[in-house]
Design an enzyme around this catalytic site. Structure first.
Site, PDB file in Angstrom:
ATOM      1  N   GLU A 161      17.667  22.253  21.521  1.00 58.40           N
ATOM      2  CA  GLU A 161      17.866  20.806  21.707  1.00 58.40           C
ATOM      3  C   GLU A 161      16.901  20.304  22.779  1.00 58.40           C
ATOM      4  O   GLU A 161      16.848  20.872  23.864  1.00 58.40           O
ATOM      5  CB  GLU A 161      19.317  20.561  22.141  1.00 58.40           C
ATOM      6  CG  GLU A 161      19.621  19.108  22.402  1.00 58.40           C
ATOM      7  CD  GLU A 161      21.124  18.879  22.583  1.00 58.40           C
ATOM      8  OE1 GLU A 161      21.927  19.445  21.808  1.00 58.40           O
ATOM      9  OE2 GLU A 161      21.473  18.138  23.508  1.00 58.40           O
ATOM     10  N   THR A 192      17.784  14.543  21.422  1.00 58.83           N
ATOM     11  CA  THR A 192      18.873  13.699  21.919  1.00 58.83           C
ATOM     12  C   THR A 192      18.511  12.217  21.822  1.00 58.83           C
ATOM     13  O   THR A 192      17.344  11.836  21.663  1.00 58.83           O
ATOM     14  CB  THR A 192      19.238  14.025  23.382  1.00 58.83           C
ATOM     15  OG1 THR A 192      18.126  13.700  24.208  1.00 58.83           O
ATOM     16  CG2 THR A 192      19.625  15.473  23.561  1.00 58.83           C
ATOM     17  N   TYR A 193      19.546  11.421  21.957  1.00 60.66           N
ATOM     18  CA  TYR A 193      19.455   9.968  21.829  1.00 60.66           C
ATOM     19  C   TYR A 193      19.900   9.428  23.182  1.00 60.66           C
ATOM     20  O   TYR A 193      21.039   9.672  23.604  1.00 60.66           O
ATOM     21  CB  TYR A 193      20.429   9.577  20.729  1.00 60.66           C
ATOM     22  CG  TYR A 193      20.433   8.155  20.274  1.00 60.66           C
ATOM     23  CD1 TYR A 193      19.515   7.696  19.345  1.00 60.66           C
ATOM     24  CD2 TYR A 193      21.415   7.280  20.735  1.00 60.66           C
ATOM     25  CE1 TYR A 193      19.564   6.400  18.877  1.00 60.66           C
ATOM     26  CE2 TYR A 193      21.462   5.977  20.262  1.00 60.66           C
ATOM     27  CZ  TYR A 193      20.536   5.544  19.340  1.00 60.66           C
ATOM     28  OH  TYR A 193      20.604   4.259  18.875  1.00 60.66           O
ATOM     29  N   ALA A 242      21.197   7.654  26.524  1.00 58.08           N
ATOM     30  CA  ALA A 242      22.419   6.882  26.760  1.00 58.08           C
ATOM     31  C   ALA A 242      22.131   5.401  26.527  1.00 58.08           C
ATOM     32  O   ALA A 242      21.073   4.900  26.911  1.00 58.08           O
ATOM     33  CB  ALA A 242      22.906   7.120  28.171  1.00 58.08           C
ATOM     34  N   ARG A 245      29.798   9.556  19.394  1.00 59.87           N
ATOM     35  CA  ARG A 245      30.236   8.254  19.895  1.00 59.87           C
ATOM     36  C   ARG A 245      29.308   7.768  20.993  1.00 59.87           C
ATOM     37  O   ARG A 245      28.939   6.600  21.051  1.00 59.87           O
ATOM     38  CB  ARG A 245      31.663   8.349  20.441  1.00 59.87           C
ATOM     39  CG  ARG A 245      32.225   7.006  20.847  1.00 59.87           C
ATOM     40  CD  ARG A 245      33.385   7.130  21.795  1.00 59.87           C
ATOM     41  NE  ARG A 245      32.970   7.662  23.087  1.00 59.87           N
ATOM     42  CZ  ARG A 245      33.783   7.893  24.103  1.00 59.87           C
ATOM     43  NH1 ARG A 245      35.079   7.654  23.961  1.00 59.87           N
ATOM     44  NH2 ARG A 245      33.333   8.372  25.249  1.00 59.87           N
ATOM     45  N   ALA A 302      33.484   8.694  16.933  1.00 58.44           N
ATOM     46  CA  ALA A 302      32.465   9.357  16.112  1.00 58.44           C
ATOM     47  C   ALA A 302      32.927   9.545  14.663  1.00 58.44           C
ATOM     48  O   ALA A 302      32.108   9.508  13.746  1.00 58.44           O
ATOM     49  CB  ALA A 302      32.078  10.695  16.736  1.00 58.44           C
ATOM     50  N   HIS A 341      37.264  17.445  25.596  1.00 58.56           N
ATOM     51  CA  HIS A 341      36.482  16.278  25.999  1.00 58.56           C
ATOM     52  C   HIS A 341      37.122  15.673  27.246  1.00 58.56           C
ATOM     53  O   HIS A 341      38.358  15.553  27.312  1.00 58.56           O
ATOM     54  CB  HIS A 341      36.435  15.248  24.854  1.00 58.56           C
ATOM     55  CG  HIS A 341      35.559  14.083  25.170  1.00 58.56           C
ATOM     56  ND1 HIS A 341      36.042  12.904  25.695  1.00 58.56           N
ATOM     57  CD2 HIS A 341      34.218  13.930  25.070  1.00 58.56           C
ATOM     58  CE1 HIS A 341      35.027  12.069  25.880  1.00 58.56           C
ATOM     59  NE2 HIS A 341      33.917  12.658  25.501  1.00 58.56           N
ATOM     60  N   GLN A 398      29.650  21.580  23.270  1.00 58.48           N
ATOM     61  CA  GLN A 398      29.196  21.315  24.634  1.00 58.48           C
ATOM     62  C   GLN A 398      28.871  22.663  25.274  1.00 58.48           C
ATOM     63  O   GLN A 398      29.427  23.696  24.895  1.00 58.48           O
ATOM     64  CB  GLN A 398      30.346  20.617  25.398  1.00 58.48           C
ATOM     65  CG  GLN A 398      30.028  20.184  26.805  1.00 58.48           C
ATOM     66  CD  GLN A 398      28.850  19.234  26.855  1.00 58.48           C
ATOM     67  OE1 GLN A 398      27.699  19.689  26.790  1.00 58.48           O
ATOM     68  NE2 GLN A 398      29.108  17.949  26.979  1.00 58.48           N
ATOM     69  N   GLN A 455      20.620  22.224  39.288  1.00 60.35           N
ATOM     70  CA  GLN A 455      21.104  22.147  37.895  1.00 60.35           C
ATOM     71  C   GLN A 455      22.630  22.321  37.841  1.00 60.35           C
ATOM     72  O   GLN A 455      23.288  21.715  37.002  1.00 60.35           O
ATOM     73  CB  GLN A 455      20.423  23.272  37.116  1.00 60.35           C
ATOM     74  CG  GLN A 455      20.385  23.097  35.626  1.00 60.35           C
ATOM     75  CD  GLN A 455      19.765  24.336  34.974  1.00 60.35           C
ATOM     76  OE1 GLN A 455      18.992  25.062  35.588  1.00 60.35           O
ATOM     77  NE2 GLN A 455      20.098  24.569  33.735  1.00 60.35           N
TER      78      GLN A 455
HETATM   79  P1  FAD Z   1      34.358  11.337  19.769  1.00 58.51           P
HETATM   80  O1  FAD Z   1      34.459  12.441  18.793  1.00 58.51           O
HETATM   81  O2  FAD Z   1      34.551   9.936  19.274  1.00 58.51           O
HETATM   82  O3  FAD Z   1      35.404  11.653  20.930  1.00 58.51           O
HETATM   83  C1  FAD Z   1      35.416  10.901  22.148  1.00 58.51           C
HETATM   84  C2  FAD Z   1      36.822  10.869  22.735  1.00 58.51           C
HETATM   85  O4  FAD Z   1      37.664  10.066  21.904  1.00 58.51           O
HETATM   86  C3  FAD Z   1      37.494  12.241  22.783  1.00 58.51           C
HETATM   87  O5  FAD Z   1      38.308  12.290  23.926  1.00 58.51           O
HETATM   88  C4  FAD Z   1      38.329  12.290  21.502  1.00 58.51           C
HETATM   89  O6  FAD Z   1      39.467  13.145  21.623  1.00 58.51           O
HETATM   90  C5  FAD Z   1      38.725  10.824  21.332  1.00 58.51           C
HETATM   91  N1  FAD Z   1      38.789  10.425  19.923  1.00 58.51           N
HETATM   92  C6  FAD Z   1      37.924  10.773  18.925  1.00 58.51           C
HETATM   93  N2  FAD Z   1      38.255  10.158  17.769  1.00 58.51           N
HETATM   94  C7  FAD Z   1      39.338   9.415  18.015  1.00 58.51           C
HETATM   95  C8  FAD Z   1      40.141   8.529  17.225  1.00 58.51           C
HETATM   96  N3  FAD Z   1      39.859   8.322  15.935  1.00 58.51           N
HETATM   97  N4  FAD Z   1      41.196   7.883  17.824  1.00 58.51           N
HETATM   98  C9  FAD Z   1      41.471   8.088  19.126  1.00 58.51           C
HETATM   99  N5  FAD Z   1      40.751   8.907  19.942  1.00 58.51           N
HETATM  100  C10 FAD Z   1      39.695   9.550  19.391  1.00 58.51           C
HETATM  101  N6  FAD Z   1      25.393  11.686  24.193  1.00 58.51           N
HETATM  102  C11 FAD Z   1      24.336  10.838  24.032  1.00 58.51           C
HETATM  103  O7  FAD Z   1      24.397   9.689  24.492  1.00 58.51           O
HETATM  104  N7  FAD Z   1      23.192  11.237  23.377  1.00 58.51           N
HETATM  105  C12 FAD Z   1      23.062  12.481  22.844  1.00 58.51           C
HETATM  106  O8  FAD Z   1      22.031  12.813  22.260  1.00 58.51           O
HETATM  107  C13 FAD Z   1      24.155  13.416  22.986  1.00 58.51           C
HETATM  108  N8  FAD Z   1      24.079  14.657  22.448  1.00 58.51           N
HETATM  109  C14 FAD Z   1      25.174  15.494  22.532  1.00 58.51           C
HETATM  110  C15 FAD Z   1      25.113  16.757  21.925  1.00 58.51           C
HETATM  111  C16 FAD Z   1      26.197  17.632  21.980  1.00 58.51           C
HETATM  112  C17 FAD Z   1      26.120  18.978  21.281  1.00 58.51           C
HETATM  113  C18 FAD Z   1      27.375  17.247  22.697  1.00 58.51           C
HETATM  114  C19 FAD Z   1      28.541  18.187  22.795  1.00 58.51           C
HETATM  115  C20 FAD Z   1      27.445  15.999  23.316  1.00 58.51           C
HETATM  116  C21 FAD Z   1      26.357  15.102  23.237  1.00 58.51           C
HETATM  117  N9  FAD Z   1      26.388  13.818  23.818  1.00 58.51           N
HETATM  118  C22 FAD Z   1      25.322  12.960  23.681  1.00 58.51           C
HETATM  119  C23 FAD Z   1      27.549  13.398  24.619  1.00 58.51           C
HETATM  120  C24 FAD Z   1      28.598  12.587  23.817  1.00 58.51           C
HETATM  121  O9  FAD Z   1      28.062  11.351  23.408  1.00 58.51           O
HETATM  122  C25 FAD Z   1      29.800  12.372  24.741  1.00 58.51           C
HETATM  123  O10 FAD Z   1      30.432  13.583  25.022  1.00 58.51           O
HETATM  124  C26 FAD Z   1      30.803  11.291  24.290  1.00 58.51           C
HETATM  125  O11 FAD Z   1      31.637  10.994  25.406  1.00 58.51           O
HETATM  126  C27 FAD Z   1      31.695  11.716  23.141  1.00 58.51           C
HETATM  127  O12 FAD Z   1      31.034  11.753  21.952  1.00 58.51           O
HETATM  128  P2  FAD Z   1      31.757  12.367  20.643  1.00 58.51           P
HETATM  129  O13 FAD Z   1      30.864  12.161  19.527  1.00 58.51           O
HETATM  130  O14 FAD Z   1      32.268  13.728  20.924  1.00 58.51           O
HETATM  131  O15 FAD Z   1      32.995  11.330  20.556  1.00 58.51           O
END
Ligand code: FAD
Length: 294
Positions: free
Chosen positions: A18, A54-55, A57, A113, A133, A157, A184, A220
Site C-alpha cells: 500500500e 490511499t485516498y 483524508a 467510509r 462503507a 474500529h 488495519q 513512527q
Molecule cells: P465503516 O465500515 O463504515 O465503519 C466505521 C464505523 O461505523 C465502525 O465503527 C463501524 O462499526 C460502524 N458502522 C459501519 N457500518 C455501520 C452501519 N451500517 N450502521 C451503524 N454503524 C456502522 N482512510 C482514508 O481516508 N483513506 C484511505 O486510503 C484509507 N485506507 C485504509 C486502508 C485500510 C486497510 C484500513 C484498515 C483503513 C483505511 N482508512 C483510510 C481508514 C478508514 O477510512 C477509517 O478507519 C474510517 O474511520 C472507517 O472506515 P471504514 O470503511 O472501516 O468504515
C-alpha cells in the site's frame, strides 16, 4: 486481474503493498513520485499481485490517487487498487469517479467510509451521500463491475461501541458484495487470529488479509498509536525505546519483529500479506528476503 481472481486458488500467499500520494505540489511532487516509482521497482522483485493507493483524508488526493493507480497499472505493470472514501462526495460524484476508474481499466477499489475531518469526532455524511462503507459497497456493486475490498479492524474500529457490533457491521459490507477484507495494521498476532476466527464464526468466507507495518523509527510509534489506535506489545515497545538513540538498531529490531510476525502468520495460513511500506522499499525487502515465499 480482479481481487476475486487474485486470491482464488493462489498457491503462494499473495503479496501486496500500500502506498500513498506524496505530499507537495509541482516539481517537488513530481520528484517524490519519481522516487516512489524507484522504490516500487525494487519491491516489484517480490512479485506483488497488487499495489493499492490511499485516498487522502477529505478526498484531498483524489486526482493524485487516480494518476498513481494508472501509472502503477500502465508503467509498473502491476495490478492496482484505488482506495476511495464516502467523504465530501454525493452519489452523483461517487458515480462519476468510480465510472472513471472503471473506464480506465482499473478493476479494484477499497471502499471506505473515511475518517471524520481532523479536530472533529463524528463522521458527518455528505448530503445525498453515504454514511457507512456498506452503503458505498452496495452502490459500487450496483453501478459497476469493479471488484471491491473493505477494511477490517482486528482491535475493533475505534468508534465502534463494541467488538460484536463492529463485526456485524463488517458483515454488512461483505453481504453487499465485498471480495476481500484488508485489516488495519496490528502487532500482536493473537489479535489477528482471534479476529479471523470471529469473522469465520459469522459465516464470512472471503479472504482476510493482514496489514503489516514494520517499525523503523521511534517517531513512527507515536504516529501509529495516534492514527490507527493499534497497540504495540509492551516488551517490543520497551526494546525499541531501549535503543532510541541508535536509529540503526531501531530499524533492525523493527525488521526482526516483522519477520517473526510474518512467519507466524504464514504458519497460521493467511492467503496474503498486505504491507504498509510507507513508500520505502528497504524494510519490506529485508523482511521478504528473509522468508521463503518467492
Ligand atoms: P465503516 O465500515 O463504515 O465503519 C466505521 C464505523 O461505523 C465502525 O465503527 C463501524 O462499526 C460502524 N458502522 C459501519 N457500518 C455501520 C452501519 N451500517 N450502521 C451503524 N454503524 C456502522 N482512510 C482514508 O481516508 N483513506 C484511505 O486510503 C484509507 N485506507 C485504509 C486502508 C485500510 C486497510 C484500513 C484498515 C483503513 C483505511 N482508512 C483510510 C481508514 C478508514 O477510512 C477509517 O478507519 C474510517 O474511520 C472507517 O472506515 P471504514 O470503511 O472501516 O468504515
Amino acid at each position: 486481474m480482479k481481487l476475486s481472481e487474485i486470491y482464488k486458488n493462489n498457491k503462494q500467499p499473495v503479496i501486496s503493498f500500500e502506498v500513498f500520494p506524496p505530499k507537495g505540489e509541482g516539481a517537488e511532487y513530481e520528484a517524490k513520485v519519481t522516487n516512489l516509482f524507484k522504490e516500487l521497482e525494487i519491491l516489484k522483485k517480490f512479485n506483488p499481485s497488487l499495489i493499492s493507493v490511499t485516498y487522502g483524508a477529505g478526498g484531498s488526493s483524489r486526482e493524485k490517487t487516480y494518476d498513481l493507480v494508472l501509472d502503477i497499472k500502465n508503467k509498473l505493470n502491476v495490478e492496482p487498487m484505488a482506495h476511495f472514501t464516502c467523504v465530501n462526495f454525493d452519489k452523483s460524484q461517487v458515480l462519476e469517479y468510480v465510472k472513471k476508474i472503471e473506464d480506465s481499466g482499473i478493476k479494484n477499489v477499497l471502499a471506505l467510509r473515511g475518517d471524520p475531518p481532523q479536530g472533529t469526532e463524528n463522521f458527518v455524511p455528505p448530503q445525498n451521500g453515504f454514511a457507512h462503507a456498506n452503503e458505498l459497497v452496495k452502490f459500487i456493486k450496483e453501478n459497476t463491475d469493479l471488484s471491491i475490498a473493505v477494511a477490517g479492524y482486528p482491535e475493533k474500529h475505534p468508534e465502534a461501541v463494541d467488538f460484536q457490533t463492529d463485526l456485524l457491521n463488517l458483515n454488512r459490507k461483505v453481504s453487499e458484495g465485498a471480495d476481500v477484507i484488508f485489516t488495519q495494521l496490528f502487532f500482536d498476532n493473537n489479535d489477528f487470529k482471534d479476529y479471523y476466527q470471529k469473522v469465520r464464526d459469522l459465516g464470512i468466507t472471503i479472504p482476510v488479509i493482514p496489514g503489516i507495518m514494520i517499525i523503523q523509527s521511534i517517531s513512527q510509534i507515536e504516529r501509529i498509536i495516534n492514527l490507527s489506535g493499534s497497540k504495540i506489545p509492551e516488551s517490543f515497545k520497551n526494546k525499541l525505546y531501549d535503543y532510541q538513540n541508535n536509529p540503526d538498531d531501531i530499524k533492525k529490531i523493527g525488521i526482526d519483529y516483522a519477520i517473526k510476525q510474518v512467519e507466524d502468520l504464514l504458519d497460521f495460513g493467511v492467503k496474503g500479506l498486505h504491507f504498509y511500506p510507507l513508500n520505502k522499499s528497504y524494510a519490506v525487502s529485508e523482511v521478504l528476503n528473509s522468508i521463503n515465499i518467492r
